[in-house]
Scaffold this active site. Structure first.
Site, short mmCIF file in Angstrom:
data_model
loop_
_atom_site.label_atom_id
_atom_site.label_comp_id
_atom_site.label_asym_id
_atom_site.label_seq_id
_atom_site.Cartn_x
_atom_site.Cartn_y
_atom_site.Cartn_z
N SER A 146 -57.74 42.40 53.04
CA SER A 146 -57.38 40.64 53.98
C SER A 146 -58.32 39.41 53.73
O SER A 146 -58.37 39.52 52.41
CB SER A 146 -57.21 41.60 54.96
N GLU A 181 -46.73 43.37 55.15
CA GLU A 181 -48.07 42.86 55.28
C GLU A 181 -47.82 41.39 57.06
O GLU A 181 -48.39 41.70 57.55
CB GLU A 181 -48.06 41.20 54.31
N HIS A 193 -49.55 45.94 56.54
CA HIS A 193 -51.34 45.71 56.03
C HIS A 193 -52.11 46.39 56.34
O HIS A 193 -51.88 46.50 57.16
CB HIS A 193 -51.56 44.07 56.97
#
Length: 518
Positions: A198, A320, A414
């Protein structure tokens, strides 16, 4: 006379001498791993050092115990539930090593934590480096300044420091510490892999494109991030970042930088909150083009081949969008979604868009909005990084797509790949799952750990007993990390290609800043 051989080998124990002083870490665990936590890599960035480049740490006499994590940066996330101490005094790092002697020159893996440059720390149980270190690498993780402490830009600061990107300068300082000290832990300062997820992966991409990072790392792994692009376009410009800083000081009664430096850290932090309702790229104190650490849009640097010529492994997850749905286009109805898409992508290309993100029904529009969010916030830029790096540098490049699901990980969201990479298999709380891992989860984790360690060792993830992972090339084949590990053509190629067609000289359109938001 007989020649005398002088050995440079030194046994590595829990007491280690660095350039700043001696450390005492935890005893070796059952796997033979030594752990050193809370090592200062820079001076505390407090008082007059708030919003200044990181300064060298003070040396010390005697032996410093490094048994607990240092405090993480104060969090900008509103009502952040994450445990652990937080402080403005946060520039500390951690080392895991199973080396027995100091001259082993093991590959080094340096982890940058995520959190949108607003929250997070290296004390996350999911990123404990013990199991990776047991596989033959030296693992380092660190904290860095976040939010307003890490990324306030202001004209009055320009005369004191060439950058508002203090958090990124902290990362560079941590890498310089590794270069100077990691040999004492059995690591090789000339074989460093920088990896992150990230915002941590965004930092990896940014530093690959930064002239200041040259020579500080030699391989890169980006998990779900690349350029710090977002739903509203590319990262903040020099002028935008300083305008944000000026607006903040006006809200504080036109406070001077000196007055803000004198403000208690918790009070200052409370005046610059962030939530997932706001875009973290353009509506928060986060990385900007400062003409120092970041000389230009990172994707543009990649397009011109100005990034580091090093091996790259990068990829994205199939869901995600999960934490970012508040940033989606309006999707309360198919009509609303189509109207919002037309405003962003234009009437002339709406039909093309709807073939990729269909909206014939309200349910279909909701699903397409989710897919588009994941693509725009994360997926497309990861794909761009692979394509541009392969095309402009032709260094070894490997792509992956993580789509694994199980009762332990019911959504390939994610962040869900992180416990597999570190082998920790901690609860997947981001998706609301506390189901314990099973044998299939452990098997995938072992494979992913081996891929990552192999890449850190020699720039190639392949190794004995692992499914073959082909290098990334114009065929757009990536390694599918799922219930079956196999190489397949990128399943999102058409969608990513559509979004990337709007890039102008590498950058996403500035006009997206003004597009309709929910």
């Amino acid at each position: 006379m007989h020649a005398v051989m002088i050995s440079t080998t030194a046994e590595l124990g829990r007491q280690v001498r660095t350039r700043d002083g001696q450390l005492r870490g935890q005893p070796r665990n059952e796997s033979g791993v030594l752990v050193f936590k809370g090592i200062p890599y820079a001076a505390p960035p407090v008082g007059p050092l708030r919003w200044r480049a990181p300064q060298p740490p003070a040396s010390w006499h005697g032996v410093r115990d490094t048994l607990v994590f240092g405090a993480g940066s104060l969090s900008s996330l509103e009502n952040d539930p994450r445990p652990g101490p937080r402080s403005e005094d946060c520039l500390y790092l951690n080392v895991w090593t199973a080396a027995k002697e100091t001259n082993e020159k093991r590959p080094v893996m340096v982890w940058i934590h995520g959190g949108g440059f607003q929250f997070g720390s290296s004390a996350n149980p999911a990123t404990d480096g013990s199991l990776l270190a047991a596989k033959g690498v030296v693992v380092v993780s660190f904290n860095y300044r976040l939010g307003i402490f890490g990324f306030l830009a202001h004209p009055d600061l320009d005369t004191q420091s060439p950058s508002g990107n203090y958090g990124l300068q902290d990362q560079l300082a941590a890498l310089r510490w590794v270069k100077a000290n990691i040999a004492a832990f059995g690591g090789d300062p000339d074989n460093v892999t920088l990896f992150g997820e990230s915002a941590g992966a965004m930092a990896v991409g940014i530093l690959m494109a930064s002239p200041l990072a040259r020579g500080l790392f030699h391989k890169a792994i980006g998990e779900s991030g690349a350029f710090w692009d977002g739903r509203h376009g590319s990262l903040q410009s020099f002028d935008e970042a300083r305008a944000r800083g000026r607006a903040f000081t006006r809200r504080q009664g036109d406070a001077s930088i000196a007055a803000l430096r004198a403000m208690p850290a918790e009070q200052l932090n409370a005046r610059a909150p962030w939530s997932f309702e706001r875009d973290h790229v353009t509506a928060a104190f986060s990385p900007s083009i400062d003409r120092y650490v970041i000389p230009d849009v990172p994707a543009r640097r990649f397009l011109r081949g100005e990034q580091m010529q090093i091996p790259l492994l990068a990829g994205w997850n199939s869901a995600e969008e999960f934490p970012f749905m508040s940033l989606s286009l309006p999707a309360q109805s198919a009509q609303a979604f189509r109207a919002a898409a037309e405003e962003i992508f234009g009437k002339a290309r709406l039909a093309e868009f709807l073939k990729l993100y269909p909206a014939d029904t309200d349910a279909q529009a909701k699903a397409s909005a989710a897919a588009l969010t994941g693509d725009m916030v994360v997926g497309e830029q990861c794909w761009q990084a692979l394509r541009l790096h392969r095309a402009s540098i032709r260094a070894p490049t490997y792509g992956y797509h993580f789509n694994y699901t199980s009762p332990y990980t019911p959504i390939a969201s994610h962040v869900t790949e992180i416990p597999f990479v570190f082998g920790t298999l901690t609860p997947q709380r981001v998706i609301g799952s506390t189901t314990p891992p099973a044998d299939a989860d452990r098997a995938l984790s072992q494979a992913m750990m081996s891929y990552w360690v192999n890449f850190a060792m020699r720039g190639n993830p392949n190794g004995p007993g692992l499914p073959a992972w082909p290098a990334y090339d114009e065929t757009d084949v990536v390694q599918i990390l799922g219930k079956t590990i196999e190489a397949r053509r990128n399943p999102h190629a058409a969608r990513f290609g559509f979004i990337s067609s709007f890039r102008e000289n590498g950058a996403l359109p500035m006009r997206w800043r003004e597009a309709t938001t929910s």
